[in-house]
Design an enzyme around this catalytic site. Structure first.
Site, PDB file in Angstrom:
ATOM      1  CG  HIS A 127     -44.958 -10.918  85.868  1.00 18.07           C
ATOM      2  ND1 HIS A 127     -45.017 -11.890  86.843  1.00 18.07           N
ATOM      3  CD2 HIS A 127     -43.654 -10.788  85.544  1.00 18.07           C
ATOM      4  CE1 HIS A 127     -43.789 -12.315  87.097  1.00 18.07           C
ATOM      5  NE2 HIS A 127     -42.944 -11.662  86.320  1.00 18.07           N
ATOM      6  CG  ASP A 167     -47.599  -5.753  88.534  1.00 19.48           C
ATOM      7  OD1 ASP A 167     -46.620  -5.125  88.991  1.00 19.48           O
ATOM      8  OD2 ASP A 167     -47.489  -6.823  87.907  1.00 19.48           O
ATOM      9  CD  GLN A 226     -40.726  -4.581  84.783  1.00 21.15           C
ATOM     10  OE1 GLN A 226     -39.857  -3.762  84.480  1.00 21.15           O
ATOM     11  NE2 GLN A 226     -40.427  -5.794  85.210  1.00 21.15           N
ATOM     12  CE  LYS A 238     -39.510  -6.776  88.650  1.00 25.98           C
ATOM     13  NZ  LYS A 238     -38.707  -7.783  87.942  1.00 25.98           N
ATOM     14  CB  CYS A 293     -42.837 -14.423  84.428  1.00 22.14           C
ATOM     15  SG  CYS A 293     -41.504 -15.340  85.188  1.00 22.14           S
TER      16      CYS A 293
END
Lengths: 149, 416
Positions: free
Chosen positions: B133, B210, B213, B236, B374
């Site tokens: 991202h 990261d 997600q 999220k 993104c």
């Protein structure tokens, strides 16, 4: 379906499929890129002037149906028009797609009128106006790429 | 992997009951029941999260860590309780390792500024992958711009996977930091994160994961994973926007200089000398998003009440069902066909721009994301400007996937 048809009118779908003046202009006086970072629409507008008159106009690039059809219709509308006339058309188009000032009086807008439905879809106004903003910048001799973000 | 949710009773997922927990799912869009398939952008919030935030503002609103009055003590207690919930949720050793930030983006920027930038010099390398991202690309470009370090990228395959041998071959003596997504937001690829972290750590290279997600879809245990830093967002994972978490190993956090200066991150201030506060407060300058942190804690409570294995099975079923449906549609191409995927199905339709598809689906009450997500380098890799992305959460159903299929048939009708 009726709402969708107001946006995706036959004329728009036709211009999307068979865009007019969709070519690189080798002998263009000026060209400029317009880019919509939100959806990745990217076009280059080419113009050849004869004094104050747009002798020829063309475009290349890719994007959604609304943006491509708008560039195509625009190219047909502004060819052989003076800079001043083209900028007036820009204002009319801008008012039309943002839902300002037309007030149901779509006569005199010609082919442009098929974009009236865009005003019901605020997320798509940028798509419809990308080519027009780029043309305006070309005519006003801007040299940095246009972004509708 | 052991997860706090594994403790929940193994009784399958009652999706209808879960749907009733999310009030927004009852609304209509253009006269049709909302089918919300944009969960990778942000998930919806259950009533319990919404009311936890309301309760904070209606019963204990005050500032934390400074008042002697009752409201401040209650608010501080609730805020710090959330920190402990987060710690348990991701298996961290200590609450000193849990830093509340605005979201994943701020967490990554914090590590870039306070850990990586002071420790790299010209010619050093920072390694990322081709599926990141923008928020796991740009902070590193900023560090490189300021230090002369070089950004290296592990390429991805046509399936949208990162191959371990490609990754390993780019870990060199010059590599000073690795930053990698656990799950790709644009493609849904689940990276072989455990192996990647191990490969880097074996060479003494610190790793940031990261996890934006990943956390809503997979069990995450930072101690088992061994990552030095793990970043994720509240919104999220059924929590509110504007709050996220940076997990950092205490050993590293304790050596880092503050990210921002201000209140709450100090012990004492004079014009001659300022003494910084202890972990984790040293990295939480200014009044934090107290209501948001309390909401995040409630979201973790909600997630923990679900049968986690059933959640994974349910979401995997939706991805598989959607993939099968789309694969059978002429002109549809799925972007990202990794063997391991979580929550996301990205696709393009021949001759029709994703943005037009998104508008037509919206008229059918179906919310999908269209665009570059993104992740412009991912789009570039596949030679496309954008995709349509359907992304799933615990409350989605096969029926909603069927509606997506019906909507796509309408798209083709409109475009002839």
């Amino acid at each position: 379906m009726s709402d969708l048809r107001s946006l995706y009118q036959e004329v728009i779908l036709d211009h999307n499929k068979n865009p007019r003046n969709f070519r690189v202009m080798e002998d263009a006086d000026r060209s400029l890129e317009g880019y919509n970072p939100l959806c990745g629409d990217r076009y280059v507008i080419y113009v050849r002037m004869d004094g104050d008159t747009i002798e020829d106009v063309s475009f290349t690039g890719s994007g959604c149906a609304i943006s491509k059809a708008s560039a195509s219709v625009m190219s047909a509308l502004v060819k052989k028009k003076t800079k001043e006339e083209a900028l007036r058309l820009f204002s009319q188009f801008h008012d039309l797609v943002t839902g300002h000032g037309v007030g149901g009086n779509e006569e005199g807008l010609g082919k442009m009128a098929v974009f009236a439905g865009v005003s019901e879809f605020p997320a798509r106004v940028k798509c419809a106006s990308l080519a027009w903003h780029t043309l305006k910048a070309v005519l006003e001799r801007q040299t940095t790429a246009v972004s509708t973000e | 992997m052991k997860h706090p949710m594994a403790a929940a009773a193994r009784e399958g997922l009652h999706v209808n009951k879960i749907r009733a927990d999310f009030p927004i799912l009852a609304r209509t869009v253009h006269g049709k029941t909302l089918a919300y398939l944009d969960n990778a952008a942000t998930s919806q919030k259950p009533s319990s999260v919404i009311s936890a935030i309301e309760t904070f503002y209606t019963t204990m609103n005050s500032n934390i860590h400074r008042g002697v009055h009752s409201l401040s003590e209650e608010a501080t207690g609730a805020y710090e309780k959330s920190r402990d919930l987060v710690r348990r949720f991701i298996g961290a050793e200590s609450t000193r390792e849990i830093i509340f930030v605005r979201g994943t983006t701020e967490a990554i920027n914090l590590v870039a500024s306070s850990f990586v930038q002071p420790s790299v010099k010209a010619g050093d390398e920072i390694l990322i992958t081709g599926l990141e991202h923008h928020s796991n690309i740009v902070p590193w470009q900023l560090v490189c711009g300021r230090t002369g370090a070089v950004l290296r990228v592990v390429p991805i395959t046509d399936e949208g996977e990162v191959l371990l041998e490609e990754f390993a071959s780019r870990l060199t003596p010059k590599t000073k930091f690795v930053a990698v997504a656990h799950v790709s937001n644009a493609l849904g690829t689940v990276n072989p994160i455990q192996a990647m972290v191990t490969l880097a750590r074996e060479r003494g290279i610190p790793v940031l994961v990261d996890g934006a997600q990943a956390v809503p879809h997979l069990p995450v245990n930072v101690r088992e994973l061994g990552a030095d830093f793990y970043a994720f967002s509240g919104h999220k994972m059924y929590g509110p926007t504007g709050v996220g978490v940076l997990y950092g190993r205490e050993e590293l956090l304790s050596t880092m200089t503050p990210y921002q200066g201000g209140g709450d991150m100090i012990k004492s201030v004079s014009f001659e000398k300022t003494v910084y506060n202890d972990l984790p407060h040293r990295f939480e300058a200014g009044t934090p998003n107290i209501g948001g942190v309390i909401g995040l804690g409630e979201a973790i409570r909600y997630l923990s009440s679900l049968d986690w294995r059933a959640v994974e099975e349910h979401e995997a079923d939706l991805v598989a069902y959607c993939t099968t449906m789309l694969s059978a549609m002429p002109g549809v191409r799925i972007i990202g066909t990794a063997r391991e995927k979580a929550g996301v199905v990205s696709f393009v339709v021949e001759g029709i721009h994703p943005h037009d598809i998104g508008t037509i689906l919206d008229q059918e009450g179906i919310a999908v994301r269209t665009g570059h997500h993104c992740a412009q380098p991912v789009m570039e890799r596949f030679g496309i400007p954008a995709t349509v992305r359907a992304s799933f959460a615990v409350y989605n159903t096969r029926e909603e996937v069927d509606r997506l299929g019906k909507g796509l048939r309408k798209v083709k009708e409109v475009f002839g």
